[in-house]
Scaffold this active site. Structure first.
Site, PDB file in Angstrom:
ATOM      1  N   HIS A 125      10.255  18.149 -19.512  1.00 18.50           N
ATOM      2  CA  HIS A 125      11.191  17.306 -20.257  1.00 18.50           C
ATOM      3  C   HIS A 125      12.543  18.021 -20.278  1.00 18.50           C
ATOM      4  O   HIS A 125      12.581  19.250 -20.243  1.00 18.50           O
ATOM      5  CB  HIS A 125      10.629  17.167 -21.681  1.00 18.50           C
ATOM      6  CG  HIS A 125      11.357  16.195 -22.558  1.00 18.50           C
ATOM      7  ND1 HIS A 125      12.537  16.505 -23.195  1.00 18.50           N
ATOM      8  CD2 HIS A 125      11.053  14.930 -22.914  1.00 18.50           C
ATOM      9  CE1 HIS A 125      12.922  15.467 -23.918  1.00 18.50           C
ATOM     10  NE2 HIS A 125      12.049  14.490 -23.758  1.00 18.50           N
ATOM     11  N   ASP A 202       5.044  23.823 -24.158  1.00 21.71           N
ATOM     12  CA  ASP A 202       5.650  22.673 -24.834  1.00 21.71           C
ATOM     13  C   ASP A 202       4.514  21.718 -25.192  1.00 21.71           C
ATOM     14  O   ASP A 202       3.973  21.016 -24.334  1.00 21.71           O
ATOM     15  CB  ASP A 202       6.665  22.017 -23.879  1.00 21.71           C
ATOM     16  CG  ASP A 202       7.243  20.726 -24.447  1.00 21.71           C
ATOM     17  OD1 ASP A 202       6.743  20.244 -25.483  1.00 21.71           O
ATOM     18  OD2 ASP A 202       8.190  20.201 -23.838  1.00 21.71           O
ATOM     19  N   GLN A 205       3.589  16.585 -26.491  1.00 16.07           N
ATOM     20  CA  GLN A 205       2.694  15.452 -26.231  1.00 16.07           C
ATOM     21  C   GLN A 205       1.235  15.798 -26.528  1.00 16.07           C
ATOM     22  O   GLN A 205       0.394  14.908 -26.605  1.00 16.07           O
ATOM     23  CB  GLN A 205       2.806  14.999 -24.775  1.00 16.07           C
ATOM     24  CG  GLN A 205       4.156  14.424 -24.417  1.00 16.07           C
ATOM     25  CD  GLN A 205       4.476  13.158 -25.208  1.00 16.07           C
ATOM     26  OE1 GLN A 205       3.593  12.424 -25.638  1.00 16.07           O
ATOM     27  NE2 GLN A 205       5.754  12.904 -25.409  1.00 16.07           N
ATOM     28  N   CYS A 366      13.564  11.281 -19.854  1.00 18.25           N
ATOM     29  CA  CYS A 366      14.066  12.670 -19.946  1.00 18.25           C
ATOM     30  C   CYS A 366      13.335  13.579 -18.969  1.00 18.25           C
ATOM     31  O   CYS A 366      13.045  14.744 -19.258  1.00 18.25           O
ATOM     32  CB  CYS A 366      13.959  13.225 -21.367  1.00 18.25           C
ATOM     33  SG  CYS A 366      15.014  12.389 -22.530  1.00 18.25           S
TER      34      CYS A 366
HETATM   35  N1  PMP Z   1       8.939  17.906 -24.642  1.00 24.06           N
HETATM   36  C1  PMP Z   1       8.204  16.834 -24.359  1.00 24.06           C
HETATM   37  C2  PMP Z   1       7.073  16.956 -23.383  1.00 24.06           C
HETATM   38  C3  PMP Z   1       8.491  15.620 -24.979  1.00 24.06           C
HETATM   39  O1  PMP Z   1       7.761  14.536 -24.690  1.00 24.06           O
HETATM   40  C4  PMP Z   1       9.560  15.542 -25.895  1.00 24.06           C
HETATM   41  C5  PMP Z   1       9.941  14.230 -26.560  1.00 24.06           C
HETATM   42  N2  PMP Z   1       9.932  13.130 -25.716  1.00 24.06           N
HETATM   43  C6  PMP Z   1      10.278  16.703 -26.173  1.00 24.06           C
HETATM   44  C7  PMP Z   1       9.945  17.868 -25.525  1.00 24.06           C
HETATM   45  C8  PMP Z   1      11.379  16.701 -27.171  1.00 24.06           C
HETATM   46  O2  PMP Z   1      10.871  16.455 -28.452  1.00 24.06           O
HETATM   47  P1  PMP Z   1      11.834  16.217 -29.695  1.00 24.06           P
HETATM   48  O3  PMP Z   1      12.781  15.137 -29.293  1.00 24.06           O
HETATM   49  O4  PMP Z   1      10.913  15.800 -30.791  1.00 24.06           O
HETATM   50  O5  PMP Z   1      12.521  17.498 -29.970  1.00 24.06           O
END
Ligand code: PMP
Length: 409
Positions: A125, A202, A205, A366
């Site tokens: 992401h 990370d 998910q 993203c």
């Molecule tokens: N990493 C992953 C794999 C995500 O899916 C997301 C959110 N789509 C994020 C990071 C970022 O999370 P947040 O917007 O809650 O900070």
């Protein structure tokens, strides 16, 4: 157990699921972006503001002590949730993005210099790319990328060539937000540790779908957001092994993270407070605690099986549509389905199914470097949560038939 009745009962706990969209029942299939919230969590937040509201760690009065107790109680609940060894390894942050920025900035300042390398994967992401890229720009370090194969799985055969003497950290997603691939993070961590390279996972998910055990994984950092696992927006968790937190400089300066301030010298507070500058999101931490307690009472085995059935049924029904292409067909997958339909723009598909009450995500999610590697600009993504139903999969697939009609395919 009658799973249909069980899920129906769970649905009653999530008020937003009763929403009607253009007179049709909402089919909320955008859980990878954020999950809906159980009433118990909403009540906990309201109760906090109605009866306890006070700043934490600072007051000697009754309300401040109650707020501190509730806030620290949430931290202990989180420690239990991820099975951390110590609660001071659990830092409250705004979410996954802030947690990664914290590590990239603070760990980066201490340990990363010109010529070093940071290993990411093609499926990260942007939140797990941009902070590292910024660190590279500041320090002169470089990114090395683990590729993804056509099924949306990490290509790990070449890890020995990707890791080097210069690798300072590896940052990998536990589950891909656009493909649903569950990555073999334990294997990656163990490979990296053979070379004494720390690993950040990370877990944005993962928290909603799989049991997280940071001690079993032996990861150095694990990051997640409450809002993606039925908790509130505005709060998340950075887990880090104590040995790293002790060596890392503070990320932000302000109240709570100091022991003593003079104009000449600042002495930092102990862990975890050294990394929590300013007034934290107390109500959200307490709301997250309530959401975790709510989830703890559910039948996890039954829900995991239900999510698997939703995934399989969705794939089976989507196969009925001509010109549909799946992106991400890994063997080990969370309930996330990404697809394109012929050359119809994903945003057009999302807009049309919205008229039938169906909420899906469209675009690059993203994950621009991943989309680039597939040669596409985006996909339609249906992502399921514990309260979704087979009828909602049908609602999506029936709405997609109309997309075909509109585009006369
Ligand atoms: N990493 C992953 C794999 C995500 O899916 C997301 C959110 N789509 C994020 C990071 C970022 O999370 P947040 O917007 O809650 O900070």
């Amino acid at each position: 157990m009658d799973i249909i009745k069980y899920i129906d009962k769970i649905r009653q706990d999530f008020p937003a699921l009763k929403t009607k969209v253009f007179g049709k029942p909402l089919a909320y299939l955008d859980n990878a972006a954020t999950t809906q919230k159980p009433q118990l969590m909403l009540d906990a937040i309201e109760d906090y503001y109605s009866a306890i509201n006070a700043n934490v760690h600072r007051g000697v009065h009754f309300l401040s002590e109650s707020a501190t107790e509730a806030y620290e109680g949430a931290r202990q609940r989180l420690q239990q949730f991820i099975n951390a060894k110590h609660s001071n390894e659990c830092i409250f942050v705004r979410g996954t993005t802030e947690a990664i920025n914290l590590v990239a900035t603070s760990f980066g300042q201490q340990f990363v210099k010109q010529g070093d390398e940071i290993v990411l994967t093609q499926m990260e992401h942007h939140s797990n790319i941009v902070p590292w890229k910024l660190l590279c720009e500041r320090s002169g370090a470089e990114l090395r990328i683990i590729p993804v194969n056509n099924n949306g799985e990490l290509e790990l055969s070449n890890l020995d060539a990707i890791f080097s003497e210069r690798t300072k950290i590896v940052a990998v997603t536990h589950i891909s937000n656009s493909l649903g691939t569950i990555n073999p993070v334990k294997e990656i961590i163990s490979k990296a540790h053979e070379r004494n390279i720390p690993v950040l996972i990370d877990g944005a998910q993962a928290a909603a779908h799989i049991k997280i055990d940071v001690q079993d994984l032996d990861c150095d950092f694990y990051v997640l957001s409450a809002h993606k696992c039925y908790g509130p927006m505005g709060v998340g968790l950075l887990y880090a092994k104590q040995k790293w937190l002790e060596q890392m400089p503070p990320y932000q300066g302000g109240g709570d993270m100091i022991l003593q301030v003079t104009f000449e010298k600042i002495t930092y507070n102990s862990l975890p407070f050294k990394f929590e500058a300013g007034t934290p999101s107390v109500a959200d931490a307490i709301g997250w605690h309530a959401a975790l307690d709510y989830l703890a009472h559910l039948d996890h085995k039954a829900i995991a099986q239900h999510e698997k059935v939703l995934l399989e049924y969705c794939v089976q029904r989507l196969q009925e549509l001509p010109h549909l292409k799946f992106w991400g067909t890994a063997k080990n997958k969370a309930p996330i389905v990404s697809f394109t339909l012929d050359d119809i723009h994903p945003h057009d598909i999302g807009t049309i199914v919205n008229e039938y009450g169906v909420a899906v995500r469209t675009g690059h999610h993203c994950n621009m470097p991943l989309m680039d590697s597939f040669g596409i600009t985006g996909t339609v993504r249906a992502s399921f949560g514990l309260y979704n139903t087979i009828q909602e999969v049908d609602q999506l697939c029936d709405a997609l038939q109309n997309v075909h009609k509109i585009f006369r395919r």
